[in-house]
Design a protein around this motif. Structure first.
Motif, PDB file in Angstrom:
ATOM      1  N   LEU A 124       0.839  -1.205   0.000  1.00 29.56           N
ATOM      2  CA  LEU A 124       0.000   0.000   0.000  1.00 29.56           C
ATOM      3  C   LEU A 124       0.869   1.249   0.000  1.00 29.56           C
ATOM      4  CD1 LEU A 124      -2.953   1.182   0.383  1.00 29.56           C
ATOM      5  CD2 LEU A 124      -2.399   1.235   2.831  1.00 29.56           C
ATOM      6  N   PRO A 125       0.648   2.204  -0.929  1.00 29.61           N
ATOM      7  CA  PRO A 125       1.397   3.480  -0.867  1.00 29.61           C
ATOM      8  C   PRO A 125       0.982   4.261   0.374  1.00 29.61           C
ATOM      9  CG  PRO A 125      -0.291   3.562  -2.580  1.00 29.61           C
ATOM     10  CD  PRO A 125      -0.269   2.154  -2.077  1.00 29.61           C
ATOM     11  N   LYS A 126       1.882   4.394   1.323  1.00 26.65           N
ATOM     12  CA  LYS A 126       1.528   4.962   2.627  1.00 26.65           C
ATOM     13  C   LYS A 126       1.144   6.432   2.537  1.00 26.65           C
ATOM     14  CE  LYS A 126       2.936   0.956   3.964  1.00 26.65           C
ATOM     15  NZ  LYS A 126       3.552   0.545   2.702  1.00 26.65           N
ATOM     16  N   VAL A 127       1.589   7.117   1.476  1.00 26.75           N
ATOM     17  CA  VAL A 127       1.230   8.524   1.326  1.00 26.75           C
ATOM     18  C   VAL A 127      -0.280   8.683   1.171  1.00 26.75           C
ATOM     19  CG1 VAL A 127       1.430   8.624  -1.194  1.00 26.75           C
ATOM     20  CG2 VAL A 127       1.921  10.668   0.183  1.00 26.75           C
ATOM     21  N   ALA A 128      -0.959   7.604   0.757  1.00 32.43           N
ATOM     22  CA  ALA A 128      -2.415   7.650   0.654  1.00 32.43           C
ATOM     23  C   ALA A 128      -3.072   7.791   2.024  1.00 32.43           C
ATOM     24  CB  ALA A 128      -2.927   6.392  -0.042  1.00 32.43           C
ATOM     25  N   LEU A 129      -2.338   7.414   3.069  1.00 34.66           N
ATOM     26  CA  LEU A 129      -2.858   7.528   4.426  1.00 34.66           C
ATOM     27  C   LEU A 129      -2.613   8.915   5.027  1.00 34.66           C
ATOM     28  CD1 LEU A 129      -1.476   4.143   5.838  1.00 34.66           C
ATOM     29  CD2 LEU A 129      -3.754   4.578   4.925  1.00 34.66           C
ATOM     30  N   TYR A 130      -1.851   9.740   4.327  1.00 34.80           N
ATOM     31  CA  TYR A 130      -1.441  11.023   4.904  1.00 34.80           C
ATOM     32  C   TYR A 130      -2.625  11.943   5.225  1.00 34.80           C
ATOM     33  CZ  TYR A 130       1.607  15.032   5.772  1.00 34.80           C
ATOM     34  OH  TYR A 130       2.260  16.074   6.349  1.00 34.80           O
ATOM     35  N   PRO A 131      -3.634  12.057   4.351  1.00 32.99           N
ATOM     36  CA  PRO A 131      -4.786  12.896   4.723  1.00 32.99           C
ATOM     37  C   PRO A 131      -5.459  12.435   6.021  1.00 32.99           C
ATOM     38  CG  PRO A 131      -4.826  12.430   2.381  1.00 32.99           C
ATOM     39  CD  PRO A 131      -3.754  11.576   2.962  1.00 32.99           C
ATOM     40  N   ALA A 132      -5.563  11.113   6.206  1.00 31.27           N
ATOM     41  CA  ALA A 132      -6.156  10.595   7.447  1.00 31.27           C
ATOM     42  C   ALA A 132      -5.287  10.925   8.651  1.00 31.27           C
ATOM     43  CB  ALA A 132      -6.352   9.086   7.339  1.00 31.27           C
ATOM     44  N   LEU A 133      -3.965  10.845   8.479  1.00 31.58           N
ATOM     45  CA  LEU A 133      -3.054  11.188   9.573  1.00 31.58           C
ATOM     46  C   LEU A 133      -3.171  12.664   9.933  1.00 31.58           C
ATOM     47  CD1 LEU A 133       0.172   9.210   8.545  1.00 31.58           C
ATOM     48  CD2 LEU A 133      -1.470   8.631  10.330  1.00 31.58           C
ATOM     49  N   LEU A 134      -3.341  13.511   8.928  1.00 29.62           N
ATOM     50  CA  LEU A 134      -3.509  14.945   9.183  1.00 29.62           C
ATOM     51  C   LEU A 134      -4.760  15.207  10.011  1.00 29.62           C
ATOM     52  CD1 LEU A 134      -2.552  16.439   5.695  1.00 29.62           C
ATOM     53  CD2 LEU A 134      -1.215  16.560   7.801  1.00 29.62           C
ATOM     54  N   LEU A 135      -5.833  14.487   9.704  1.00 24.44           N
ATOM     55  CA  LEU A 135      -7.079  14.673  10.452  1.00 24.44           C
ATOM     56  C   LEU A 135      -6.963  14.128  11.871  1.00 24.44           C
ATOM     57  CD1 LEU A 135      -9.698  13.722   7.705  1.00 24.44           C
ATOM     58  CD2 LEU A 135      -9.112  16.015   8.519  1.00 24.44           C
ATOM     59  N   LEU A 136      -6.190  13.052  12.033  1.00 23.12           N
ATOM     60  CA  LEU A 136      -6.088  12.410  13.344  1.00 23.12           C
ATOM     61  C   LEU A 136      -5.154  13.158  14.294  1.00 23.12           C
ATOM     62  CD1 LEU A 136      -5.929   8.643  12.309  1.00 23.12           C
ATOM     63  CD2 LEU A 136      -7.765   9.774  13.567  1.00 23.12           C
ATOM     64  N   VAL A 137      -3.975  13.559  13.800  1.00 25.17           N
ATOM     65  CA  VAL A 137      -2.959  14.119  14.705  1.00 25.17           C
ATOM     66  C   VAL A 137      -2.559  15.550  14.353  1.00 25.17           C
ATOM     67  CG1 VAL A 137      -2.043  11.853  15.292  1.00 25.17           C
ATOM     68  CG2 VAL A 137      -1.072  13.083  13.365  1.00 25.17           C
ATOM     69  N   GLY A 138      -3.104  16.128  13.279  1.00 20.79           N
ATOM     70  CA  GLY A 138      -2.834  17.529  12.978  1.00 20.79           C
ATOM     71  C   GLY A 138      -1.700  17.723  11.985  1.00 20.79           C
ATOM     72  N   PHE A 139      -1.352  18.988  11.785  1.00 20.74           N
ATOM     73  CA  PHE A 139      -0.388  19.377  10.762  1.00 20.74           C
ATOM     74  C   PHE A 139       1.039  19.534  11.287  1.00 20.74           C
ATOM     75  CE2 PHE A 139      -4.495  20.488   9.166  1.00 20.74           C
ATOM     76  CZ  PHE A 139      -4.415  20.348   7.796  1.00 20.74           C
ATOM     77  N   GLY A 140       1.268  19.183  12.537  1.00 19.34           N
ATOM     78  CA  GLY A 140       2.595  19.353  13.123  1.00 19.34           C
ATOM     79  C   GLY A 140       3.546  18.218  12.792  1.00 19.34           C
ATOM     80  N   HIS A 141       4.529  18.038  13.678  1.00 20.62           N
ATOM     81  CA  HIS A 141       5.533  16.995  13.468  1.00 20.62           C
ATOM     82  C   HIS A 141       4.907  15.598  13.439  1.00 20.62           C
ATOM     83  CE1 HIS A 141       8.984  19.574  13.593  1.00 20.62           C
ATOM     84  NE2 HIS A 141       8.787  19.953  14.842  1.00 20.62           N
ATOM     85  N   GLU A 142       3.845  15.400  14.251  1.00 22.38           N
ATOM     86  CA  GLU A 142       3.334  14.046  14.481  1.00 22.38           C
ATOM     87  C   GLU A 142       2.913  13.331  13.196  1.00 22.38           C
ATOM     88  OE1 GLU A 142       2.322  16.742  15.984  1.00 22.38           O
ATOM     89  OE2 GLU A 142       2.815  16.542  18.115  1.00 22.38           O
ATOM     90  N   SER A 143       2.153  14.016  12.339  1.00 23.17           N
ATOM     91  CA  SER A 143       1.661  13.362  11.119  1.00 23.17           C
ATOM     92  C   SER A 143       2.809  12.962  10.197  1.00 23.17           C
ATOM     93  CB  SER A 143       0.688  14.291  10.385  1.00 23.17           C
ATOM     94  OG  SER A 143       1.305  15.532  10.068  1.00 23.17           O
ATOM     95  N   LYS A 144       3.825  13.782  10.122  1.00 22.39           N
ATOM     96  CA  LYS A 144       4.966  13.490   9.244  1.00 22.39           C
ATOM     97  C   LYS A 144       5.812  12.357   9.823  1.00 22.39           C
ATOM     98  CE  LYS A 144       4.732  18.276   7.835  1.00 22.39           C
ATOM     99  NZ  LYS A 144       3.415  18.389   8.537  1.00 22.39           N
ATOM    100  N   ILE A 145       5.986  12.356  11.134  1.00 17.69           N
ATOM    101  CA  ILE A 145       6.735  11.276  11.785  1.00 17.69           C
ATOM    102  C   ILE A 145       6.023   9.939  11.591  1.00 17.69           C
ATOM    103  CG2 ILE A 145       7.405  10.350  14.041  1.00 17.69           C
ATOM    104  CD1 ILE A 145       8.075  13.211  14.890  1.00 17.69           C
ATOM    105  N   LEU A 146       4.692   9.943  11.740  1.00 10.65           N
ATOM    106  CA  LEU A 146       3.928   8.707  11.557  1.00 10.65           C
ATOM    107  C   LEU A 146       3.995   8.219  10.112  1.00 10.65           C
ATOM    108  CD1 LEU A 146       0.759   9.352  13.748  1.00 10.65           C
ATOM    109  CD2 LEU A 146       2.624   7.762  14.196  1.00 10.65           C
ATOM    110  N   LEU A 147       3.982   9.141   9.149  1.00 10.17           N
ATOM    111  CA  LEU A 147       4.075   8.740   7.746  1.00 10.17           C
ATOM    112  C   LEU A 147       5.440   8.122   7.451  1.00 10.17           C
ATOM    113  CD1 LEU A 147       2.688   8.680   4.978  1.00 10.17           C
ATOM    114  CD2 LEU A 147       3.713  10.925   4.514  1.00 10.17           C
ATOM    115  N   VAL A 148       6.503   8.725   7.977  1.00  2.00           N
ATOM    116  CA  VAL A 148       7.849   8.162   7.811  1.00  2.00           C
ATOM    117  C   VAL A 148       7.922   6.781   8.451  1.00  2.00           C
ATOM    118  CG1 VAL A 148      10.280   8.432   8.455  1.00  2.00           C
ATOM    119  CG2 VAL A 148       8.985  10.408   7.641  1.00  2.00           C
TER     120      VAL A 148
END
Length: 255
Positions: free
Chosen positions: A106-130
């Motif tokens: 699964l291309p994990k970048v597809a989950l990025y919008p959901a991560l933004l909604l769950l944890v916000g636009f700060g470091h957390e969403s980017k760390i989780l995507l990595v």
């Protein structure tokens, strides 16, 4: 002898980089690409050196590195732990295997919008995507390395009186270490790509944000600076990981 071989490999590795820069310069010099869109490499590297003297650029690099190291570190801990557990426990392996087969492609970048909604636009969403992207190569490499450890090594350790709880750290992990570190190198490269991409999509700082800002204002030179920077950071981090690998595997013939 070993030092001269490493020096030769290093110099040989510089050749393709020099060829890419020469090709880049040739495209600009012969007018194949307009300098407005593809600035000459000398101008880009001069701008990079100038940026390196500013505290603002240091903060952008620090923001990217925090996200990269945060996500990569979590991926290493989870990947090694789950991989070892799956190799050691058939029941746990039966649970994990279908999940990995479904999520790994699964291309994990597809989950990025959901991560933004769950944890916000700060470091957390980017760390989780990595973490999500770097996890699977580390997990799979760990599982492969641990599951291919020769059974006679474990039997020999047990015959020598090694407690069962210490076999993991004294036999399985050392034997699987080459495969684990290979997965970590792959995961590190993926981490560099993903953190840059995440910052390009949505961020207020970081190298990816710098590139998008420069592109929106048609500043071609400033657009290439973060690209060169993330490439150099990846090169440096890969070199450091290779040094760690050589140290940890100094007893292995292939190291």
């Amino acid at each position: 002898m070993r030092t001269s071989a490493l020096t030769g490999d290093f110099l040989l590795g510089l050749v393709p980089i020099a060829l890419v820069i020469a090709l880049w310069q040739g495209l600009v010099s012969f007018g194949v690409a307009p300098a407005v869109l593809l600035p000459p490499p000398g101008l880009v590297f001069a701008r990079l050196l100038q940026q390196l003297t500013t505290s603002t650029f240091h903060r952008e690099i620090a923001a990217t590195l925090i996200r990269l190291f945060g996500g990569f570190s979590i991926a290493v801990v989870l990947g090694v732990s789950i991989g070892i557990a799956a190799a050691a426990n058939p029941a746990f392996n039966a649970v994990v295997r279908p999940i990995v087969r479904v999520l790994a492609p699964l291309p994990k970048v597809a989950l990025y919008p959901a991560l933004l909604l769950l944890v916000g636009f700060g470091h957390e969403s980017k760390i989780l995507l990595v973490t999500a992207d770097a996890l699977f190569p580390i997990l799979l490499s760990t599982y492969y390395g641990a599951s291919t450890v020769e059974q006679k090594l474990i039997w020999s350790a047990m015959a020598a009186g090694t407690p069962r709880r210490e076999i993991l750290f004294k036999v399985i992990l050392p034997a699987a270490m080459p495969s684990i570190l290979t997965g970590c190198r792959i995961g590190l490269v993926i981490s560099c790509i993903v953190v840059f991409l995440a910052e390009m999509i949505t961020s207020t700082d970081g190298l990816g944000h710098m590139l998008v800002t420069a592109a929106r204002t048609f500043q071609a030179v400033d657009m290439f600076v973060p690209l060169i920077t993330i490439s150099l950071l990846g090169l440096i981090l890969n070199g450091l990981l290779q040094a760690v690998r050589s140290y940890l595997l100094r007893g292995f013939p292939e190291a």
